[in-house]
Write a protein that holds these residues in place. Structure first.
Motif, mmCIF file in Angstrom:
data_model
loop_
_atom_site.group_PDB
_atom_site.id
_atom_site.type_symbol
_atom_site.label_atom_id
_atom_site.label_comp_id
_atom_site.label_asym_id
_atom_site.label_seq_id
_atom_site.Cartn_x
_atom_site.Cartn_y
_atom_site.Cartn_z
ATOM 1 N N PHE A 120 0.830 -1.206 0.000
ATOM 2 C CA PHE A 120 0.000 0.000 0.000
ATOM 3 C C PHE A 120 0.855 1.242 0.000
ATOM 4 N N GLN A 121 2.001 1.146 0.669
ATOM 5 C CA GLN A 121 2.886 2.299 0.655
ATOM 6 C C GLN A 121 3.400 2.553 -0.754
ATOM 7 N N ASP A 122 3.545 1.460 -1.527
ATOM 8 C CA ASP A 122 3.991 1.610 -2.908
ATOM 9 C C ASP A 122 3.050 2.519 -3.683
ATOM 10 N N LEU A 123 1.761 2.355 -3.407
ATOM 11 C CA LEU A 123 0.782 3.215 -4.088
ATOM 12 C C LEU A 123 1.050 4.672 -3.766
ATOM 13 N N ASN A 124 1.272 4.934 -2.469
ATOM 14 C CA ASN A 124 1.575 6.309 -2.090
ATOM 15 C C ASN A 124 2.863 6.782 -2.739
ATOM 16 N N ALA A 125 3.828 5.867 -2.789
ATOM 17 C CA ALA A 125 5.106 6.204 -3.404
ATOM 18 C C ALA A 125 4.913 6.552 -4.869
ATOM 19 N N LEU A 126 4.009 5.811 -5.513
ATOM 20 C CA LEU A 126 3.727 6.065 -6.921
ATOM 21 C C LEU A 126 3.162 7.471 -7.093
ATOM 22 N N MET A 127 2.269 7.835 -6.193
ATOM 23 C CA MET A 127 1.704 9.177 -6.259
ATOM 24 C C MET A 127 2.807 10.214 -6.094
ATOM 25 N N ASN A 128 3.719 9.951 -5.128
ATOM 26 C CA ASN A 128 4.828 10.877 -4.916
ATOM 27 C C ASN A 128 5.685 10.983 -6.165
ATOM 28 N N LYS A 129 5.913 9.813 -6.790
ATOM 29 C CA LYS A 129 6.728 9.784 -8.006
ATOM 30 C C LYS A 129 6.053 10.598 -9.111
ATOM 31 N N ALA A 130 4.743 10.475 -9.179
ATOM 32 C CA ALA A 130 4.014 11.229 -10.202
ATOM 33 C C ALA A 130 4.245 12.722 -10.006
ATOM 34 N N LYS A 131 4.218 13.115 -8.765
ATOM 35 C CA LYS A 131 4.451 14.522 -8.457
ATOM 36 C C LYS A 131 5.850 14.917 -8.911
ATOM 37 N N GLU A 132 6.798 14.015 -8.633
ATOM 38 C CA GLU A 132 8.176 14.284 -9.043
ATOM 39 C C GLU A 132 8.276 14.442 -10.550
ATOM 40 N N MET A 133 7.541 13.573 -11.278
ATOM 41 C CA MET A 133 7.589 13.623 -12.740
ATOM 42 C C MET A 133 7.093 14.973 -13.241
ATOM 43 N N VAL A 134 6.018 15.429 -12.646
ATOM 44 C CA VAL A 134 5.490 16.732 -13.052
ATOM 45 C C VAL A 134 6.526 17.805 -12.793
ATOM 46 N N MET A 135 7.181 17.697 -11.623
ATOM 47 C CA MET A 135 8.202 18.686 -11.275
ATOM 48 C C MET A 135 9.353 18.644 -12.265
ATOM 49 N N LEU A 136 9.725 17.413 -12.628
ATOM 50 C CA LEU A 136 10.828 17.230 -13.564
ATOM 51 C C LEU A 136 10.485 17.863 -14.911
ATOM 52 N N ALA A 137 9.256 17.596 -15.345
ATOM 53 C CA ALA A 137 8.807 18.143 -16.621
ATOM 54 C C ALA A 137 8.848 19.661 -16.586
ATOM 55 N N GLU A 138 8.383 20.185 -15.468
ATOM 56 C CA GLU A 138 8.364 21.644 -15.300
ATOM 57 C C GLU A 138 9.784 22.197 -15.391
ATOM 58 N N LYS A 139 10.703 21.508 -14.707
ATOM 59 C CA LYS A 139 12.095 21.945 -14.676
ATOM 60 C C LYS A 139 12.680 21.938 -16.088
ATOM 61 N N MET A 140 12.401 20.851 -16.821
ATOM 62 C CA MET A 140 12.945 20.734 -18.176
ATOM 63 C C MET A 140 12.391 21.822 -19.078
ATOM 64 N N ARG A 141 11.123 22.114 -18.869
ATOM 65 C CA ARG A 141 10.504 23.158 -19.689
ATOM 66 C C ARG A 141 11.198 24.495 -19.451
#
Lengths: 449, 179
Positions: free
Chosen positions: A206-227
């Motif tokens: 179940f923590q993995d699910l939360n981790a996935l959500m956190n990762k998704a947030k990171e991905m958005v941040m990464l995309a933002e940074k690259m932009r």
């Protein structure tokens, strides 16, 4: 003595959606909510009447037609558990919590360490509607305990565990120094361990699910940074890059620009007000794509763009249509339009057909196009819009009598409408300086006769 | 100026949309009117009495701009003529059209003035003589369509201006004027 500055204000978009902080995500929403100070306290603020209360990971946002304010979750010092009594059955449900307030009667909105002169005020939220306030309360607890406002972008990384198991430890002592059990006690202990490990792996899952959500947030941040990097980079070093690189860069930018609704409105977060909130969010979202596509955009394209930006929690075409049709009720700068052919588009309210017609007319009265007419793709290129869209415009212009059609083996083309200028009494008469006469000139110039 | 034989064509004959039936009402009305004028004009000067849809009709295609009217458009324009009394379908299937650049009444008036001009009152002529005789040479009656001529003569007979009777030969009828 009610102070106007008790709550920090919230800026609201033109369609009535709150502007969220970076990484702030909406969690739940209650409609028809009043916010009142505690009767026993000295009156610290004027009660807020009938608005929406939106719970995010960072704040409680109160939005009404008159006022939009926020209560930072960081200011909350205590959430009272709801009393279950006979009285509460007849009463509107209430949610009460305690917040820190500074000396000059403002809600605490900054680092509590630096502000010393604080006292506490109890705020009561009265839920007038039959919303699921218990779920809201649970979510409030969750968000408050989550302390998302403390999580800065740096602290996300570096949480990998560093457990190194020393194997090959024999004897009476285990690797961690615990005494190894033998006999019946050992078997029991082993059972216990196994049970514990199953439990742990379940929790991990179940923590993995939360981790996935956190990762998704990171991905958005990464995309933002690259932009950001791409945007800053494209200004300085355009000389050294060749055409192809520029193309791929632009493509990349397009992708990244379309990433990034950090807090999508979902059925879960908005409940009964789902379509209303979705509608407002959509109105905010389409502004940029609308600008880039010349003030009008196909509904299907919007559907793709919107869902791509949401990433997860996709919406159905039906939801999109409902959200669009709700715009009539709100004061938003965009509208849904249906062409005679049945094609549905989203366009700016300020978008005028006259302007498009003027551009089409300018296009078809050029000397070379007078002679050859234009196809939908010609118009699309000149107007900078999709060919399907261009065709709709051309057909509308035709129905207004501006254009007329020519269907031949060469295809479907549009010409400036000369019919009104031709006189019936004398088929050979031509008024000087008319479009008809300039068409004749263009025709003879191209060697038709 | 583009020409079809000795017929002068107007400039809009090279305008490609002229050859596509326009769907918008106002535009189409104007288009139909322009075609009506052009067809009547052409038929009058070229002495064309019948237009057959299936056969090649010079006005209905323009090789210069590679456009031609499709059957639907041809029928629409001819039907417009019919509805205004300037043409008549010769068959139920609308495949052949009789063009009346003069209405039947006008043709009848022409015959009467022809009879008066030539002093043929109370004379007898065959129908064929009216169409191709020496007397009618140089008038509009010369070489006119037999169907139209018969219709005009019948109209006059109806008014008591003449009598039509079977002639000696089987294929011709005689006309006795009584103006």
């Amino acid at each position: 003595m009610g102070s106007n500055n008790f709550f920090p204000a919230v800026s609201v978009t033109s369609s009535g959606r709150p502007v969220l902080l970076p990484n702030e995500v909406e969690c739940n929403l209650l409609s028809k909510v009043d916010i009142e100070p505690n009767e026993n306290d000295a009156i610290s603020f004027t009660p807020l009447k009938s608005g929406h209360l939106i719970l995010t990971t960072h704040r409680l946002l109160f939005l009404s037609s008159e006022k939009s304010v926020a209560i930072p979750l960081s200011a909350i010092t205590h959430i009272f558990s709801s009393k279950r009594s006979l009285k509460s059955v007849f009463h509107s449900p209430r949610i009460r919590f305690q917040v820190s307030v500074t000396g000059d009667n403002r809600i605490l909105d900054s680092d509590p360490v630096r502000v010393t002169n604080t006292h506490s005020v109890v705020i009561t939220v009265i839920v007038r509607d039959k919303g699921d306030w218990e779920l809201f309360l649970a979510k409030l607890w969750e968000s408050w305990r989550g302390r998302a406002w403390e999580t800065t972008s740096e602290s996300v990384s570096g949480t990998g565990s560093s457990s190194v198991s020393g194997s090959g430890y024999g004897g009476l002592y285990g690797s961690d120094g615990s005494v190894r059990m033998v006999g019946v006690a050992g078997i029991l202990r082993k059972e216990q361990e196994m049970w514990e490990s199953t439990d742990k792996s379940l929790q991990d899952a179940f923590q993995d699910l939360n981790a996935l959500m956190n990762k998704a947030k990171e991905m958005v941040m990464l995309a933002e940074k690259m932009r950001q990097k791409l945007l800053s980079g494209s200004g300085s070093q355009t000389n050294s890059t060749n055409e192809e690189e520029m193309g791929s860069k632009e493509e990349m930018q397009d992708w990244l620009l379309s990433v990034g609704i950090v807090s999508p409105v979902t059925k879960e977060s908005a409940g009964a007000l789902y379509h209303q909130q979705l509608s407002r969010q959509l109105a905010d979202f389409v502004k940029i794509p609308l600008e880039r596509s010349g003030g009008m955009i196909n509904l299907i394209d919007v559907y793709c763009l919107f869902n791509r930006a949401r990433g997860t929690a996709l919406i159905s075409p039906d939801d999109l249509l409902q959200a669009c049709s709700l715009w009539e009720k709100f004061d938003v700068p965009v509208m849904l339009r249906k062409f005679d052919s049945g094609v549905r588009v989203i366009q700016n309210k300020s978008h005028s057909d006259e302007e498009v017609f003027a551009r089409i007319k300018a296009l078809v009265t050029k000397p070379e196009t007078l002679q050859t007419g234009i196809s939908a793709s010609d118009a699309a290129m000149t107007l900078g819009i999709a060919p399907a869209m261009a065709k709709e415009h051309l057909l509308t212009a035709e129905s207004k009598g501006l254009l007329c059609r020519d269907i031949s083996p060469d295809g479907f083309r549009f010409y400036i409408n000369l019919f009104p200028e031709i006189t019936l009494d004398n088929l050979f008469l031509m008024k000087d300086y008319s479009i008809y006469s300039s068409w004749v000139k263009a025709a003879s110039a191209s060697g038709l006769r | 100026m583009q020409k079809l034989g000795d017929f002068k064509l107007p400039a809009f004959f090279n305008y490609p949309p002229y050859f596509t039936l326009q769907p918008v009402r106002d535009t189409r009305e104007k288009q139909v009117q322009l075609w009506r004028e052009l067809i009547l004009d052409y038929c009058r000067t070229q002495k064309v009495f019948v237009i057959a849809l299936e056969e090649e009709f010079p006005l209905f295609s323009n090789p210069v701009i590679e456009r031609s009217l499709n059957n639907e458009a041809r029928e629409t324009f001819l039907s417009a003529l019919v509805s205004e009394g300037r043409a008549e379908w010769l068959d139920k299937g609308h495949r052949k059209c009789l063009i009346l650049w003069h209405r039947i009444q006008d043709w009848a008036d022409l015959i009467l003035s022809f009879v008066k001009d030539n002093g043929l009152e109370d004379n007898v002529m065959t129908v064929e003589e009216i169409r191709s005789g020496i007397e009618s040479r140089g008038t509009e009656l010369h070489g006119m369509d037999r169907t139209i001529l018969m219709r005009a003569l019948k109209l006059l007979e109806h008014k008591g201006k003449l009598a039509i009777f079977k002639g000696t030969s089987a294929d011709d009828e005689g006309v006795k004027f009584s103006v």
